[in-house]
Design an enzyme around this catalytic site. Structure first.
Site, short mmCIF file in Angstrom:
data_model
loop_
_atom_site.label_atom_id
_atom_site.label_comp_id
_atom_site.label_asym_id
_atom_site.label_seq_id
_atom_site.Cartn_x
_atom_site.Cartn_y
_atom_site.Cartn_z
N GLN A 121 36.42 17.89 69.93
CA GLN A 121 35.88 16.91 70.87
C GLN A 121 36.63 16.92 72.21
O GLN A 121 36.05 16.66 73.25
CB GLN A 121 35.94 15.52 70.22
CG GLN A 121 34.92 14.53 70.76
CD GLN A 121 33.53 14.67 70.15
OE1 GLN A 121 33.39 14.82 68.94
NE2 GLN A 121 32.50 14.65 70.97
N ASP A 136 27.89 10.07 63.99
CA ASP A 136 27.99 11.48 63.59
C ASP A 136 27.22 11.52 62.27
O ASP A 136 26.40 10.62 62.01
CB ASP A 136 29.47 11.90 63.44
CG ASP A 136 29.64 13.41 63.34
OD1 ASP A 136 29.67 14.08 64.37
OD2 ASP A 136 29.72 13.94 62.20
N THR A 154 21.29 15.28 71.87
CA THR A 154 22.05 16.42 71.35
C THR A 154 21.13 17.62 71.15
O THR A 154 21.40 18.73 71.63
CB THR A 154 22.75 16.06 70.02
OG1 THR A 154 23.42 14.81 70.19
CG2 THR A 154 23.74 17.12 69.62
N LYS A 210 37.97 11.14 67.02
CA LYS A 210 36.95 11.16 65.97
C LYS A 210 37.37 10.24 64.84
O LYS A 210 38.57 10.04 64.61
CB LYS A 210 36.78 12.58 65.42
CG LYS A 210 35.44 12.83 64.77
CD LYS A 210 34.41 13.25 65.80
CE LYS A 210 33.04 13.38 65.19
NZ LYS A 210 32.09 14.05 66.10
N SER A 256 26.34 9.91 75.71
CA SER A 256 27.17 8.77 75.32
C SER A 256 27.96 8.26 76.51
O SER A 256 28.11 7.06 76.71
CB SER A 256 28.15 9.17 74.22
OG SER A 256 27.56 9.03 72.95
O1 2IT Z 1 30.00 15.63 67.65
C1 2IT Z 1 29.70 14.87 68.60
O2 2IT Z 1 29.81 15.24 69.77
C2 2IT Z 1 29.20 13.55 68.26
N1 2IT Z 1 29.10 13.23 67.08
C3 2IT Z 1 28.85 12.57 69.34
C4 2IT Z 1 30.07 11.93 69.90
C5 2IT Z 1 29.78 10.80 70.86
O3 2IT Z 1 30.76 10.10 71.20
O4 2IT Z 1 28.65 10.62 71.30
#
Ligand code: 2IT
Length: 447
Positions: free
Chosen positions: A111, A166, A209, A126, A379
């Protein structure tokens, strides 16, 4: 320099025994950024890599709740706040039975670079719990989410750490967690993203996504003089990410021929589109297996129980289920089938040896930390919407998302080219993501 990278990997192994997923991503990232370390000995001098591979903070906590039978249940919750050099910690929460620190750390580490690649001011983190939402009643999910937030709330905040969903955490779970956070702190703030549209959520976050992945794939093909039009695409998974990916692929003229679930995969040569995509959505919310009912409803589709779709011949593969879905043997099948493109949808779906084999055999690989960054980018747009006490229209969101994905592809391709690596998006994404974080860490001193 290879030597020093090996030393860092050894440090990571020693510090994180029994956490192979975390070591896998550390190896993948550090190997790629070796040329950057060569060009910047001051990074080595400043212990930057030792600091980067150690989370700034990690908490593990008990989550006690009572199930519908009145029985006490105990789960373990986590939040790893990995790096805040360029912004508040940002990253999802995963609820799945296999969650343990190695999974959360791998996702948190990824991340950092993904969030940096978006070009937006968000650090990496995370969280999650070893809770299986499958088969739980709505009331149980609510009680679990409330119990989870009753501990997590003290570690997060709109300017500290902003979790999202997630695997296993969607709008429903975010809603329950948001309600509990607000009840405890008595403050209405954008502490979570992926919220419902009625209370601060962003139009388009759900499909962001998947749409972003397809924009990224389109850029990959374009760079190689090709387009998505008429391409056969093998997709895995059936969650949010798969759904958005399938929709956008259809819109851009590609043909999706597979989807998969825990029970196996579906091969639908006629294409997964139209009412079939709507049916997918229905199945997804039912919490049941998807392949068997799909094949029953659409008899032209073939169901392969217990199998994965990687042996199916396609122009492009987009894994969207979970980590390590593609092993060396799968990569060998793809190469034997003459494919040229793999675009990773889920986080780290391909093992390091499979990536190497694919790239050595001329397959262009779009790494997940670049290709699926549209989710977290949206986000961050949601955070901006909340902080500005405003609401963005779907058109505003989609336009920004597309621009961000085009830029990520360009920045990754340019970074690789700058270091003489050719069109190598795997190394380029790691380098481009790392560069900004490294500059910020250098500027902020030894912290
Ligand atoms: O893996 C990822 O990028 C996500 N699960 C989204 C993370 C987010 O803060 O929107």
């Amino acid at each position: 320099m290879a030597n020093i990278v090996e030393q860092y990997i050894e440090i990571a192994k020693k510090r994180n025994p029994g956490e192979p997923e975390f070591i896998q991503t550390v190896e993948e990232v550090l190997t790629s950024i070796e040329p950057v370390l060569e060009a910047h000995p001051e990074y080595v001098e400043a212990g930057l890599i030792e600091r980067l591979i150690e989370p700034e903070r990690g908490v593990s906590f008990r989550v006690s709740w009572v199930d519908d039978n009145g029985k006490v249940q105990v789960n373990r919750g986590y939040r790893y706040q990995f790096n805040s050099a360029i912004g508040p910690y940002k990253g999802g929460i995963r609820f799945a039975p296999n969650v343990y620190p190695g999974i959360i750390k791998f996702l948190g580490f990824e991340q950092i670079f993904k969030n940096s690649l978006t070009g937006l001011p968000i650090g990496g983190g995370k969280g999650g719990a070893d809770f299986d939402p499958n088969g739980k009643s709505d009331a149980e999910v609510m009680r679990f989410c409330q119990a989870f937030m009753t501990e997590l709330y003290r570690h997060i905040g709109a300017y500290t750490d902003v979790p999202a969903g997630d695997l296993g955490v969607g709008t429903r779970e975010i809603g329950y967690m948001f309600g509990q956070y607000k009840r405890i702190v008595d403050r209405y703030e954008g502490v979570l993203t992926g919220k419902g549209l009625a209370y601060g959520g962003l139009s388009g976050r759900t499909e962001a996504t998947g749409y972003g992945i397809v924009f990224f794939a389109r850029e990959m093909l374009k760079a190689c003089g090709e387009s998505l039009e008429g391409k056969k695409v093998v997709v895995s998974g059936f969650g949010n990410v798969t759904w958005g990916t399938v929709q956008k692929l259809n819109e851009l003229g590609a043909k999706v021929i597979t989807i998969s679930g825990p029970d196996g995969y579906i091969l639908d040569e006629a294409g997964v589109s139209g009412e079939k995509v709507d049916y997918l959505l229905e199945l997804r919310s039912s919490g049941k297996n998807i392949c068997a009912p799909y094949a029953e409803k659409f008899p032209e589709a073939k169901f392969f129980p217990g199998e994965k779709p990687w042996g199916v011949k396609a122009d492009l593969y987009i894994p969207c289920a979970t980590q390590n879905e593609i092993h060396l043997a799968d990569a060998e099948k793809m190469v034997a089938n003459g494919t040229k493109f793999l675009c990773e949808g889920s986080n780290m779906p391909t093992t390091n040896e499979a990536i190497k084999y694919l790239m050595d055999n001329g397959v262009v690989v779009g790494p997940s930390k670049a290709a699926n960054a549209g989710g977290v980018a949206c986000s961050c747009i949601e955070m901006g919407q909340n902080a500005g006490h405003t609401v963005f229209s779907p058109a505003q969101v989609y336009e920004q998302l597309e621009t961000i994905m085009v830029n990520i592809h360009k920045n990754a391709a340019d970074a690789a080219a700058r270091y003489g690596l050719g069109y190598n998006l795997v190394a380029g994404a790691n380098i481009a993501g790392f560069e900004k974080v490294a500059q910020a860490m250098m500027a902020q001193g030894i912290v």
